[in-house]
Design a protein around this motif. Sequence first.
Motif, PDB file in Angstrom:
ATOM      1  N   LEU A  69       0.809  -1.219   0.000  1.00 47.27           N
ATOM      2  CA  LEU A  69       0.000   0.000   0.000  1.00 47.27           C
ATOM      3  C   LEU A  69       0.843   1.271   0.000  1.00 47.27           C
ATOM      4  O   LEU A  69       0.626   2.149  -0.845  1.00 47.27           O
ATOM      5  CB  LEU A  69      -0.971  -0.013   1.186  1.00 47.27           C
ATOM      6  CG  LEU A  69      -2.310  -0.691   0.921  1.00 47.27           C
ATOM      7  CD1 LEU A  69      -3.063  -0.910   2.228  1.00 47.27           C
ATOM      8  CD2 LEU A  69      -3.152   0.144  -0.031  1.00 47.27           C
ATOM      9  N   PRO A  70       1.795   1.448   0.914  1.00 44.53           N
ATOM     10  CA  PRO A  70       2.585   2.683   0.855  1.00 44.53           C
ATOM     11  C   PRO A  70       3.429   2.798  -0.404  1.00 44.53           C
ATOM     12  O   PRO A  70       3.660   3.904  -0.906  1.00 44.53           O
ATOM     13  CB  PRO A  70       3.462   2.626   2.113  1.00 44.53           C
ATOM     14  CG  PRO A  70       3.408   1.222   2.571  1.00 44.53           C
ATOM     15  CD  PRO A  70       2.119   0.657   2.122  1.00 44.53           C
ATOM     16  N   THR A  71       3.884   1.668  -0.954  1.00 40.94           N
ATOM     17  CA  THR A  71       4.660   1.716  -2.196  1.00 40.94           C
ATOM     18  C   THR A  71       3.784   2.189  -3.347  1.00 40.94           C
ATOM     19  O   THR A  71       4.175   3.070  -4.133  1.00 40.94           O
ATOM     20  CB  THR A  71       5.275   0.348  -2.504  1.00 40.94           C
ATOM     21  OG1 THR A  71       6.174  -0.016  -1.450  1.00 40.94           O
ATOM     22  CG2 THR A  71       6.033   0.357  -3.812  1.00 40.94           C
ATOM     23  N   MET A 106      -2.263  -2.431  -7.262  1.00 43.08           N
ATOM     24  CA  MET A 106      -2.684  -1.554  -6.171  1.00 43.08           C
ATOM     25  C   MET A 106      -2.536  -0.088  -6.553  1.00 43.08           C
ATOM     26  O   MET A 106      -3.356   0.755  -6.145  1.00 43.08           O
ATOM     27  CB  MET A 106      -1.883  -1.864  -4.909  1.00 43.08           C
ATOM     28  CG  MET A 106      -2.379  -1.122  -3.671  1.00 43.08           C
ATOM     29  SD  MET A 106      -4.120  -1.472  -3.246  1.00 43.08           S
ATOM     30  CE  MET A 106      -3.934  -3.090  -2.473  1.00 43.08           C
ATOM     31  N   ALA A 107      -1.524   0.255  -7.354  1.00 43.90           N
ATOM     32  CA  ALA A 107      -1.371   1.647  -7.799  1.00 43.90           C
ATOM     33  C   ALA A 107      -2.579   2.077  -8.628  1.00 43.90           C
ATOM     34  O   ALA A 107      -3.045   3.220  -8.504  1.00 43.90           O
ATOM     35  CB  ALA A 107      -0.081   1.805  -8.596  1.00 43.90           C
ATOM     36  N   ASN A 118       8.498   5.353   1.605  1.00 45.34           N
ATOM     37  CA  ASN A 118       8.665   5.827   2.975  1.00 45.34           C
ATOM     38  C   ASN A 118       7.383   5.480   3.730  1.00 45.34           C
ATOM     39  O   ASN A 118       6.434   6.252   3.767  1.00 45.34           O
ATOM     40  CB  ASN A 118       8.895   7.339   2.965  1.00 45.34           C
ATOM     41  CG  ASN A 118      10.068   7.717   2.077  1.00 45.34           C
ATOM     42  OD1 ASN A 118      11.202   7.357   2.346  1.00 45.34           O
ATOM     43  ND2 ASN A 118       9.789   8.427   0.981  1.00 45.34           N
ATOM     44  N   VAL A 119       7.361   4.293   4.313  1.00 43.27           N
ATOM     45  CA  VAL A 119       6.100   3.718   4.791  1.00 43.27           C
ATOM     46  C   VAL A 119       5.352   4.664   5.727  1.00 43.27           C
ATOM     47  O   VAL A 119       4.185   4.995   5.503  1.00 43.27           O
ATOM     48  CB  VAL A 119       6.357   2.356   5.469  1.00 43.27           C
ATOM     49  CG1 VAL A 119       5.065   1.833   6.102  1.00 43.27           C
ATOM     50  CG2 VAL A 119       6.876   1.351   4.449  1.00 43.27           C
ATOM     51  N   TRP A 120       6.028   5.126   6.788  1.00 42.43           N
ATOM     52  CA  TRP A 120       5.313   5.925   7.795  1.00 42.43           C
ATOM     53  C   TRP A 120       4.864   7.281   7.250  1.00 42.43           C
ATOM     54  O   TRP A 120       3.953   7.900   7.812  1.00 42.43           O
ATOM     55  CB  TRP A 120       6.168   6.106   9.051  1.00 42.43           C
ATOM     56  CG  TRP A 120       5.779   5.165  10.149  1.00 42.43           C
ATOM     57  CD1 TRP A 120       6.468   4.081  10.599  1.00 42.43           C
ATOM     58  CD2 TRP A 120       4.579   5.216  10.930  1.00 42.43           C
ATOM     59  NE1 TRP A 120       5.784   3.459  11.605  1.00 42.43           N
ATOM     60  CE2 TRP A 120       4.614   4.139  11.842  1.00 42.43           C
ATOM     61  CE3 TRP A 120       3.483   6.072  10.950  1.00 42.43           C
ATOM     62  CZ2 TRP A 120       3.608   3.887  12.759  1.00 42.43           C
ATOM     63  CZ3 TRP A 120       2.463   5.827  11.872  1.00 42.43           C
ATOM     64  CH2 TRP A 120       2.532   4.751  12.757  1.00 42.43           C
ATOM     65  N   ILE A 175      -3.395   6.500   4.602  1.00 44.13           N
ATOM     66  CA  ILE A 175      -3.932   5.214   4.157  1.00 44.13           C
ATOM     67  C   ILE A 175      -4.804   4.556   5.212  1.00 44.13           C
ATOM     68  O   ILE A 175      -5.855   3.980   4.901  1.00 44.13           O
ATOM     69  CB  ILE A 175      -2.783   4.261   3.771  1.00 44.13           C
ATOM     70  CG1 ILE A 175      -1.942   4.853   2.643  1.00 44.13           C
ATOM     71  CG2 ILE A 175      -3.326   2.899   3.365  1.00 44.13           C
ATOM     72  CD1 ILE A 175      -0.656   4.084   2.360  1.00 44.13           C
ATOM     73  N   LEU A 176      -4.388   4.617   6.481  1.00 47.93           N
ATOM     74  CA  LEU A 176      -5.051   3.843   7.533  1.00 47.93           C
ATOM     75  C   LEU A 176      -6.549   4.104   7.630  1.00 47.93           C
ATOM     76  O   LEU A 176      -7.332   3.153   7.823  1.00 47.93           O
ATOM     77  CB  LEU A 176      -4.353   4.083   8.870  1.00 47.93           C
ATOM     78  CG  LEU A 176      -4.692   3.119  10.013  1.00 47.93           C
ATOM     79  CD1 LEU A 176      -4.502   1.674   9.593  1.00 47.93           C
ATOM     80  CD2 LEU A 176      -3.838   3.430  11.239  1.00 47.93           C
ATOM     81  N   PRO A 177      -7.030   5.357   7.490  1.00 47.09           N
ATOM     82  CA  PRO A 177      -8.489   5.555   7.551  1.00 47.09           C
ATOM     83  C   PRO A 177      -9.256   4.795   6.473  1.00 47.09           C
ATOM     84  O   PRO A 177     -10.414   4.398   6.691  1.00 47.09           O
ATOM     85  CB  PRO A 177      -8.635   7.074   7.363  1.00 47.09           C
ATOM     86  CG  PRO A 177      -7.355   7.640   7.864  1.00 47.09           C
ATOM     87  CD  PRO A 177      -6.310   6.647   7.458  1.00 47.09           C
ATOM     88  N   LEU A 178      -8.634   4.566   5.330  1.00 41.78           N
ATOM     89  CA  LEU A 178      -9.299   3.806   4.271  1.00 41.78           C
ATOM     90  C   LEU A 178      -9.445   2.334   4.634  1.00 41.78           C
ATOM     91  O   LEU A 178     -10.267   1.621   4.050  1.00 41.78           O
ATOM     92  CB  LEU A 178      -8.523   3.925   2.957  1.00 41.78           C
ATOM     93  CG  LEU A 178      -8.455   5.310   2.314  1.00 41.78           C
ATOM     94  CD1 LEU A 178      -7.587   5.259   1.065  1.00 41.78           C
ATOM     95  CD2 LEU A 178      -9.856   5.810   1.962  1.00 41.78           C
TER      96      LEU A 178
END
Length: 392
Positions: A164-166, A193-194, A338-340, A346-349
């Motif tokens: 997801l972060p990538t 995913m992109a 840069n994951v964080w 992303i997390l709310p989704l």
Amino acid sequence: MKAVTWHGKRDVRVDEVPDPILKEPTDVIVRVTSSGICGSDLHLYEVMGPFIDEGDILGHEPMGVVEEVGAQVTAVKPGDRVVVPFNISCGSCFMCGQGLQSQCETTQVREQGTGAALFGYTKLYGQVPGGQAEYLRVPFGNTLPIKVPEGPPDDRFVYLSDVLPTAWQAVEYADVKEGGSLVVLGLGPIGDMACRVARQMGVANVIGIDLVPERMARARQRGVTVMNVRDSHLVDHVKDLTDGRGPDAVIDAVGMEAHGAPVAKLAHQAVGLLPDAIAARFMKTAGVDRLHALRLAIDLVRRGGTISVVGVYGGMADPMPMLTLFDKQVQLRMGQANVWRWVPEILPLLTDGDPLGTEDFATHHLPLEQAPHGYEIFQQKRDNAVKVLLTP
């Protein structure tokens, strides 16, 4: 404990290895409940042998439950459910403060001249034991683990570790304006995913390009216009869909595994025949990638457009078409995710629903003992394998 270990080219095994222990007061031990096989793991499976030792534990896409915490850990406690980012970042240095956790100054592997250490990913990135295992030692317990809620299945959250972060960073770097167009080269896990992220962000004209029918079908089902990379008039057909100019941005989600570059493929195979010490020096100074995907991105993107490179390249002597890049005034953006940096967005989704379709994203769920089979079908694109999750 059981763990997936490297034993040579196309040879991974599930071995009994020592359990991890707390080494620093800020460490935590996580009992892994799910761990993905990543496309970049296939680089270890195929060509990166000179930078890995027999018995090294693989994997950098884990999540699980905190089992034990060091004396100075206050942010998580035993029983907490967490996702572990693939890049090991302290969260407090200058680079982490800039949202560049992949360049963390605390964990940079300076002897190799590389960025932040990674779980389960070669001497180039610290040779840290990975997460395709029953347990994982995680440093920086107050800042690195991503705490996630109970309830939804692992599939909802596990992709926060990498996929997801990538994909999110790739779309952010593409920077497509409202009403613009985006081409995604490669519809493996990151490219797929992109496309989903781009659609979620409101990019109406998303075009995915691949050659594997099952991957193309997955993207098509989510409203993506899909084209075959073997189309002899591909560039012209993409222009027809983008006002005759080409797309505003192209995401290269393929990297050095691109098809259609026989010379570089032979170079990879030849390096594999060298002794490891010689091969490592060669790859760090004169390595050549298969640049078919990147060259296609350069051909496709409109003048003044952006290419966002998320597929992994490792060559140090790649011949770049600088004249074309300069003439077309192309912007290039790239790098490890840069994951964080992206977790708060992303997390709310993932907690309010599942608009990105994470719960049915994996094509295969396998017990850890079947990891060799998982690597094989993923590498050979057999049995409709797009994303494999291992369950210890």
